[in-house]
Design a protein around this motif. Structure first.
Motif, PDB file in Angstrom:
ATOM      1  N   ASN A 144       0.816  -1.205   0.000  1.00  0.00           N
ATOM      2  CA  ASN A 144       0.000   0.000   0.000  1.00  0.00           C
ATOM      3  C   ASN A 144       0.854   1.260   0.000  1.00  0.00           C
ATOM      4  N   PHE A 145       1.969   1.226   0.728  1.00  0.00           N
ATOM      5  CA  PHE A 145       2.834   2.405   0.786  1.00  0.00           C
ATOM      6  C   PHE A 145       3.321   2.798  -0.604  1.00  0.00           C
ATOM      7  N   GLU A 183       1.099   7.423   7.352  1.00  0.00           N
ATOM      8  CA  GLU A 183      -0.111   6.619   7.106  1.00  0.00           C
ATOM      9  C   GLU A 183       0.206   5.136   7.001  1.00  0.00           C
ATOM     10  N   ASN A 184       1.473   4.808   6.808  1.00  0.00           N
ATOM     11  CA  ASN A 184       1.873   3.408   6.607  1.00  0.00           C
ATOM     12  C   ASN A 184       3.081   3.052   7.474  1.00  0.00           C
ATOM     13  N   GLU A 215       3.951  -0.768   8.038  1.00  0.00           N
ATOM     14  CA  GLU A 215       4.424  -1.427   6.812  1.00  0.00           C
ATOM     15  C   GLU A 215       5.859  -1.032   6.472  1.00  0.00           C
TER      16      GLU A 215
END
Length: 221
Positions: free
Chosen positions: A2-3, A51-52, A55
């Protein structure tokens, strides 16, 4: 991941063709750019990292390699920033293979200098017993960027600098006609001159370095 998806999406949305052309030209057209200037790139990068966080913290090496395999230069910069942020004090002994791969991939001064100072330099602080073998191998390599990295890895060491080693490397490559090697010698000596100006001045005065290296070394003295 996602990152990576989010980062590429944000960079594409912020791309500027005019800036991209100018930035690529500045880098001798070695790489394409999105055309995002440094402050904006770092703002976007920081936001998406926040936000990540989990990860990027757990998959720093994998994410960095994936970003480094892509073509746009801004993604390479982000790869290095992830490693600098997440691997300090957490390097593994076998990471030297990973670091070497980064140095010889998409090689140019803007990436190699960051890797040498902030990644290779940090790694060798954490694994000092590896220093001799690594620097010997890099300095004896046919790859100029590995040579440059060996000269520059102590840039942030200040009082911890092994000046005898630095002098040996400077003398070894001192007659090189390669611009990037001559500049690196001068830069490394100039940086150490902030800690020990007399030692640098004395060394330069008796050395057989190229004039460019000498000028760069003595610039602040």
């Amino acid at each position: 991941m996602n990152f990576i998806y989010s980062l590429e999406k944000a960079f594409n949305e912020s791309a500027d063709a005019v800036n991209a052309e100018a930035m690529s030209k500045y880098m001798k057209n070695n790489f394409p750019f999105f055309g995002i200037k440094t402050n904006e790139r770092r703002f976007i990068f920081k936001k998406i990292c926040l936000e990540n966080q989990k990860e990027t913290a757990e998959n720093s090496r994998e994410i960095a390699l994936s970003l480094y395999s892509k073509k746009e230069r801004e993604l390479h910069y982000c790869a290095l920033e992830i490693l600098i942020k997440n691997l300090k004090k957490k390097y593994l002994k076998e990471d030297i293979k990973f670091i070497e791969k980064l140095i010889i991939t998409h090689s140019w001064w803007d990436s190699v200098d960051v890797i040498a100072k902030f990644i290779l330099g940090e790694y060798l602080l954490e694994f000092p017993l590896e220093r001799g073998n690594v620097i010997s191998r890099f300095s004896n390599s046919d790859n100029m960027w590995l040579n440059r990295s060996a000269i520059l890895f102590q840039l942030s060491y200040k009082g911890k600098t092994d000046f005898d080693l630095l002098k040996t490397l400077c003398e070894k490559h001192g007659t090189s006609n390669e611009f990037f090697i001559q500049k690196s010698i001068g830069w490394a000596l100039r940086e150490y001159s902030k800690t020990n100006p007399i030692a640098v001045k004395n060394f330069v005065s008796i050395s057989d370095l190229k004039n460019l290296s000498k000028r760069e070394a003595l610039k602040n003295l």
